[in-house]
Design an enzyme around this catalytic site. Structure first.
Site, short mmCIF file in Angstrom:
data_model
loop_
_atom_site.label_atom_id
_atom_site.label_comp_id
_atom_site.label_asym_id
_atom_site.label_seq_id
_atom_site.Cartn_x
_atom_site.Cartn_y
_atom_site.Cartn_z
N CYS A 125 19.19 74.43 -42.22
CA CYS A 125 19.26 73.84 -43.59
C CYS A 125 20.32 73.25 -44.20
CB CYS A 125 18.03 74.15 -44.37
SG CYS A 125 19.00 75.39 -45.08
N HIS A 172 16.90 77.30 -50.15
CA HIS A 172 17.33 76.49 -48.96
C HIS A 172 17.59 75.13 -49.71
CE1 HIS A 172 14.81 74.07 -45.81
NE2 HIS A 172 14.06 73.37 -47.25
#
Length: 519
Positions: free
Chosen positions: A142, A415
């Protein structure tokens, strides 16, 4: 009398014949050797020394002189048109008169103003009008996807790649090596050649870049989440290295820090001109008032956020004066001794793209992340943070176009995702494969905002009126060229965008020369 053995007779016969043949061939061989020896005494050709004259001319030089102008003109003209049919490409081929006028323009423009060197960078969206697609998460990637989305929505970078393909001139590819610039170009074109809302196409796949993550930095590990800021800086570094290796002739990177501003790499390539800010550290001796300046080129502006709730507070703290005293006395080069001094950092050169890195991660015995809300504006003026001699520059206004967000407790967990302003002037949340439209208020209130991407505001260099992808009559002349990404101040190109030339739509971007590979 005993009968002769037939085998004995045949054996003696064959032996005698073989002996005669061997003696005759040996004599002939000896005779030949004697003839060679006698001839050598009479003829001195074998004892003469042969001298070879080195061939210094390159057979490709004459071809380069003949076709260099033609190649540059064709590259820019063809990229700005649609690739759907061959007729549109043939129309872009210049006539002999066009080539002659181009050569004349180039020769007459060697003494052009240095301020015009960046005119070929399109700071506003002109070649694209739709948003791009998402990116596939290949397992803890990510941070790569969020960083690539910020780059893929940077107008001057994307449009330079569409108009000046690095892949076609890459020397690293010719040497059959992996080129990160070619791969970044491939991914950016894939992002803008696909639409994630279409059922027939999916998100772009950065598989080659993920697989070669150690080529970006040896500290990175495949399958492990890394710091997005570090990845972005290393990626820009490698792209610049590929630019310099593919330049003609190849160049070495100039120093990134030193006491001489002119000798640094802040404008060596178009990527330096886009992302390279220059920070100045000035120390003034309190005794003799001697001034010492040190300059440093960086791609991100790292500012602290501890005890700050607003970006302007962090920027103001960055440029505040610091007194060097006590254990931190300054050794003056003029006084030749330790003396009190005043030190101050300023922004000496403001780049076209300003990447502000909020320092949220603190390291030490108790490493932790600062997760509080730091407010940042949509419009930012950096005049107050510039060096005194550059503070009067009128082009110091910036507008936010992307925000990279981190959610989690440490840089190796959590994230990453991004908010990007797309070519259609709408904001989207780019979270791996999904692209969700959002409003500006959501963008400006992110507690995990990590990297703020600002673009310098300029007057539109191209006024367009879109009707089904068609532009009205518009002309841009005397644009400087970045040959293969290398900044060239002495070359100008006569470049025109004629009436009724098509703009790119996502499906028209040419990506046939950059094939995708599976993991």
């Amino acid at each position: 009398m005993p009968k002769p053995d037939l085998g004995d007779v045949c054996g003696r016969f064959l032996s005698s014949r073989l002996l005669k043949h061997t003696e005759s061939s040996f004599c002939k061989k000896s005779l030949n050797n004697e003839n060679i020896a006698n001839n050598h005494k009479r003829h001195t050709i074998l004892t003469q020394k042969l001298l070879f004259k080195p061939y210094k001319k390159n057979p490709l030089d004459q071809l380069r002189k003949r076709y260099s102008n033609l190649v540059v003109l064709i590259t820019n003209d063809i990229v700005l048109t649609s690739f759907e049919n061959k007729e549109s490409v043939n129309k872009c081929l210049p006539s002999n008169n066009t080539i002659a006028s181009t050569t004349t323009t180039n020769s007459n423009s060697k003494n052009t103003n240095k301020n015009d060197k960046n005119s070929s960078l399109m700071m506003n969206w002109e070649l694209l009008k739709d948003r791009g697609s998402g990116l596939v998460n290949l397992g803890n990637t990510c941070f790569i996807n969020a960083s690539l989305q910020c780059l893929a929505n940077t107008p001057p970078l994307v449009q330079w790649l569409l108009s000046n393909s690095h892949h076609q001139h890459c020397r690293i590819k010719l040497e059959k090596q992996f080129c990160l610039f070619c791969e970044a170009e491939r991914i950016v074109k894939l992002i803008h050649s696909k639409t994630s809302y279409s059922s027939s196409t999916g998100p772009a796949n950065p598989n080659n870049l993920v697989r070669r993550i150690k080529d970006i930095s040896k500290t990175f590990r495949f399958g492990r989440q890394e710091d997005a800021s570090e990845f972005l800086i290393c990626l820009i570094d490698k792209i610049i290295e590929a630019c310099l290796r593919s330049s003609q002739p190849p160049e070495r990177l100039r120093p990134s820090s030193g006491t001489s501003y002119e000798q640094l790499c802040h404008s060596q390539t178009f990527l330096h001109d886009l992302f390279g800010i220059v920070l100045r550290s000035r120390v003034i001796c309190s005794r003799c008032r001697h001034t010492s300046d040190t300059f440093e080129v960086q791609y991100t502006w790292i500012v602290g956020v501890r005890n700050h709730s607003d970006l302007r507070q962090s920027l103001q703290q960055f440029v505040c004066r610091e007194t060097l005293s006590g254990e931190n006395l300054y050794r003056c080069t003029k006084c030749k001794q330790l003396v009190p001094a005043v030190k101050r950092y300023t922004l000496h050169k403001a780049s076209k793209i300003l990447l502000i890195n909020l320092k949220r991660f603190e390291f030490g015995k108790n490493s932790h992340k600062l997760s509080h809300l730091v407010r940042y504006p949509e419009y930012l003026n950096v005049k107050s943070y510039m060096s005194e001699e550059n503070a009067n520059d009128p082009s110091l206004n910036y507008r936010l176009y992307a925000v990279l967000v981190h959610v989690g407790l440490s840089m190796h967990s959590g994230h990453y995702y991004s908010y990007v302003r797309s070519p259609n002037n709408r904001w989207y949340k780019a979270d791996d494969t999904t692209m969700t439209q959002c409003d500006l208020n959501q963008v400006l209130t992110q507690y995990g905002a990590y990297i703020l991407c600002y673009i310098k505001e300029t007057e539109p260099s191209l006024t367009t009126s879109l009707t089904n992808g068609i532009t009205t009559a518009t002309t841009i002349t005397s644009k400087n060229v970045y040959p293969n990404g290398k900044l060239n101040n002495n070359e100008k190109q006569f470049n025109t965008i004629t009436a009724h030339s098509k703009l790119f739509t996502p499906r028209q971007i040419h990506v046939q020369n950059l094939p995708r590979q599976s993991m």
